[in-house]
Design a protein around this motif. Structure first.
Motif, PDB file in Angstrom:
ATOM      1  N   GLU A  69     -19.743  10.163 -17.010  1.00  0.00           N
ATOM      2  CA  GLU A  69     -18.378   9.653 -16.881  1.00  0.00           C
ATOM      3  C   GLU A  69     -18.298   8.809 -15.619  1.00  0.00           C
ATOM      4  O   GLU A  69     -18.749   9.236 -14.557  1.00  0.00           O
ATOM      5  N   CYS A  70     -17.726   7.603 -15.753  1.00  0.00           N
ATOM      6  CA  CYS A  70     -17.716   6.653 -14.637  1.00  0.00           C
ATOM      7  C   CYS A  70     -16.346   6.028 -14.431  1.00  0.00           C
ATOM      8  O   CYS A  70     -15.651   5.692 -15.392  1.00  0.00           O
ATOM      9  N   PRO A 102     -23.642   6.016  -2.769  1.00  0.00           N
ATOM     10  CA  PRO A 102     -23.017   6.865  -3.771  1.00  0.00           C
ATOM     11  C   PRO A 102     -23.696   6.674  -5.134  1.00  0.00           C
ATOM     12  O   PRO A 102     -24.321   5.629  -5.374  1.00  0.00           O
ATOM     13  N   PRO A 103     -23.546   7.643  -6.014  1.00  0.00           N
ATOM     14  CA  PRO A 103     -24.173   7.490  -7.330  1.00  0.00           C
ATOM     15  C   PRO A 103     -23.453   6.422  -8.160  1.00  0.00           C
ATOM     16  O   PRO A 103     -22.268   6.552  -8.473  1.00  0.00           O
ATOM     17  N   LEU A 104     -24.189   5.361  -8.458  1.00  0.00           N
ATOM     18  CA  LEU A 104     -23.655   4.254  -9.250  1.00  0.00           C
ATOM     19  C   LEU A 104     -24.568   4.000 -10.437  1.00  0.00           C
ATOM     20  O   LEU A 104     -25.780   4.196 -10.350  1.00  0.00           O
ATOM     21  N   VAL A 105     -23.974   3.547 -11.532  1.00  0.00           N
ATOM     22  CA  VAL A 105     -24.747   3.162 -12.706  1.00  0.00           C
ATOM     23  C   VAL A 105     -24.197   1.824 -13.198  1.00  0.00           C
ATOM     24  O   VAL A 105     -22.996   1.575 -13.125  1.00  0.00           O
ATOM     25  N   GLN A 164     -14.135  15.187 -19.197  1.00  0.00           N
ATOM     26  CA  GLN A 164     -13.451  16.051 -18.238  1.00  0.00           C
ATOM     27  C   GLN A 164     -12.695  15.281 -17.164  1.00  0.00           C
ATOM     28  O   GLN A 164     -11.715  15.783 -16.629  1.00  0.00           O
ATOM     29  N   ARG A 165     -13.142  14.048 -16.845  1.00  0.00           N
ATOM     30  CA  ARG A 165     -12.531  13.333 -15.732  1.00  0.00           C
ATOM     31  C   ARG A 165     -11.978  11.954 -16.091  1.00  0.00           C
ATOM     32  O   ARG A 165     -11.342  11.327 -15.254  1.00  0.00           O
ATOM     33  N   ILE A 166     -12.253  11.460 -17.307  1.00  0.00           N
ATOM     34  CA  ILE A 166     -11.771  10.138 -17.713  1.00  0.00           C
ATOM     35  C   ILE A 166     -11.158  10.238 -19.106  1.00  0.00           C
ATOM     36  O   ILE A 166     -11.284  11.259 -19.779  1.00  0.00           O
ATOM     37  N   GLU A 167     -10.508   9.166 -19.534  1.00  0.00           N
ATOM     38  CA  GLU A 167      -9.860   9.144 -20.851  1.00  0.00           C
ATOM     39  C   GLU A 167     -10.819   8.803 -21.991  1.00  0.00           C
ATOM     40  O   GLU A 167     -10.588   9.190 -23.124  1.00  0.00           O
ATOM     41  N   GLY A 193     -25.042 -14.640 -15.380  1.00  0.00           N
ATOM     42  CA  GLY A 193     -25.445 -15.493 -16.497  1.00  0.00           C
ATOM     43  C   GLY A 193     -24.436 -15.406 -17.622  1.00  0.00           C
ATOM     44  O   GLY A 193     -23.232 -15.531 -17.400  1.00  0.00           O
ATOM     45  N   ASP A 194     -24.915 -15.151 -18.833  1.00  0.00           N
ATOM     46  CA  ASP A 194     -24.008 -15.081 -19.983  1.00  0.00           C
ATOM     47  C   ASP A 194     -23.511 -13.656 -20.263  1.00  0.00           C
ATOM     48  O   ASP A 194     -22.899 -13.403 -21.287  1.00  0.00           O
ATOM     49  N   HIS A 195     -23.765 -12.724 -19.369  1.00  0.00           N
ATOM     50  CA  HIS A 195     -23.316 -11.341 -19.518  1.00  0.00           C
ATOM     51  C   HIS A 195     -22.552 -10.887 -18.274  1.00  0.00           C
ATOM     52  O   HIS A 195     -22.444 -11.635 -17.298  1.00  0.00           O
ATOM     53  N   THR A 196     -22.049  -9.674 -18.319  1.00  0.00           N
ATOM     54  CA  THR A 196     -21.316  -9.090 -17.202  1.00  0.00           C
ATOM     55  C   THR A 196     -21.914  -7.737 -16.873  1.00  0.00           C
ATOM     56  O   THR A 196     -22.158  -6.926 -17.771  1.00  0.00           O
ATOM     57  N   LEU A 197     -22.142  -7.506 -15.586  1.00  0.00           N
ATOM     58  CA  LEU A 197     -22.604  -6.213 -15.104  1.00  0.00           C
ATOM     59  C   LEU A 197     -21.379  -5.413 -14.676  1.00  0.00           C
ATOM     60  O   LEU A 197     -20.619  -5.840 -13.807  1.00  0.00           O
ATOM     61  N   PHE A 198     -21.168  -4.271 -15.338  1.00  0.00           N
ATOM     62  CA  PHE A 198     -20.111  -3.341 -14.963  1.00  0.00           C
ATOM     63  C   PHE A 198     -20.767  -2.233 -14.149  1.00  0.00           C
ATOM     64  O   PHE A 198     -21.659  -1.553 -14.650  1.00  0.00           O
ATOM     65  N   VAL A 199     -20.331  -2.075 -12.917  1.00  0.00           N
ATOM     66  CA  VAL A 199     -20.875  -1.034 -12.053  1.00  0.00           C
ATOM     67  C   VAL A 199     -19.887   0.121 -12.038  1.00  0.00           C
ATOM     68  O   VAL A 199     -18.715  -0.050 -11.684  1.00  0.00           O
ATOM     69  N   GLY A 200     -20.376   1.279 -12.465  1.00  0.00           N
ATOM     70  CA  GLY A 200     -19.529   2.459 -12.499  1.00  0.00           C
ATOM     71  C   GLY A 200     -19.932   3.459 -11.448  1.00  0.00           C
ATOM     72  O   GLY A 200     -21.117   3.663 -11.188  1.00  0.00           O
ATOM     73  N   GLU A 201     -18.924   4.078 -10.828  1.00  0.00           N
ATOM     74  CA  GLU A 201     -19.193   5.180  -9.908  1.00  0.00           C
ATOM     75  C   GLU A 201     -19.230   6.457 -10.736  1.00  0.00           C
ATOM     76  O   GLU A 201     -18.275   6.776 -11.451  1.00  0.00           O
ATOM     77  N   VAL A 202     -20.323   7.154 -10.671  1.00  0.00           N
ATOM     78  CA  VAL A 202     -20.514   8.364 -11.464  1.00  0.00           C
ATOM     79  C   VAL A 202     -19.593   9.451 -10.913  1.00  0.00           C
ATOM     80  O   VAL A 202     -19.655   9.793  -9.731  1.00  0.00           O
ATOM     81  N   ILE A 203     -18.742   9.989 -11.802  1.00  0.00           N
ATOM     82  CA  ILE A 203     -17.830  11.048 -11.366  1.00  0.00           C
ATOM     83  C   ILE A 203     -18.080  12.378 -12.071  1.00  0.00           C
ATOM     84  O   ILE A 203     -17.595  13.400 -11.629  1.00  0.00           O
ATOM     85  N   ARG A 204     -18.855  12.361 -13.143  1.00  0.00           N
ATOM     86  CA  ARG A 204     -19.198  13.611 -13.835  1.00  0.00           C
ATOM     87  C   ARG A 204     -20.402  13.359 -14.727  1.00  0.00           C
ATOM     88  O   ARG A 204     -20.480  12.338 -15.395  1.00  0.00           O
TER      89      ARG A 204
END
Length: 171
Positions: A101-102, A25-28, A86-89, A111-122
């Motif tokens: 929009e994810c 699926p499309p992820l970013v 259109q699809r998120i707040e 490490g010292d950061h966080t990876l946020f993986v979003g599913e692309v919805i628009r």
């Protein structure tokens, strides 16, 4: 620029690290420090937007990276106009070249950061800037890229790789 909204409060943060970890699926992926206000807002709201600025938003983009959203409304302080996604707040930033929009898919400490993986919805993009690829025909419609410190660059001069290999399969 990533935007998030939680309980009616919006925030925006300049980000340097993004990646498309999956096409189907499309992820970013976006990378933020875990102690940033934006990180908390994404975790709580479980969504975010990526707003891709051009050179016209250079000062605002850099400004967003110098201020915390805990003490100030960074969007107002940067004098940015927003419009409803259109699809998120989370709001989307006027004047950008494209918007993604994810919904939050995963949170991975790295490490010292966080990876946020979003599913692309628009996804939306200006026709002048993008049509299956970045057009890069006009400077003002070329994506702004952070290269360190107070330095940014504008993507331009596309190069096409044409490979010719020898009989052994090498260049």
């Amino acid at each position: 620029i990533v935007t998030a909204e939680w309980r009616g409060m919006a925030n925006a943060a300049a980000i340097a690290w993004t990646a498309p970890p999956s096409m189907e699926p499309p992820l970013v992926g976006i990378v933020l420090h875990p102690h940033r206000h934006t990180s908390d807002m994404i975790r709580l709201s479980e969504e975010f937007a990526i707003n891709i600025p051009g050179p016209g938003l250079l000062k605002q983009t850099h400004f967003l990276g110098t201020l915390t959203g805990l003490q100030a409304n960074k969007i107002e302080a940067a004098k940015l106009d927003v419009f409803a996604a259109q699809r998120i707040e989370a709001p989307l930033i006027e004047g950008c070249l494209a918007w993604i929009e994810c919904g939050l898919r995963d949170v991975i400490p790295i490490g010292d950061h966080t990876l946020f993986v979003g599913e692309v919805i628009r996804v939306q993009a200006l026709e002048e800037a993008y049509a299956q690829n970045w057009k890069l025909e006009q400077y003002r419609y070329s994506p702004l890229t952070y290269i360190g410190g107070t330095k940014y660059a504008v993507v331009g001069s596309p190069l096409e790789a044409v490979l010719e290999v020898d009989l052994q399969g090498g260049l």
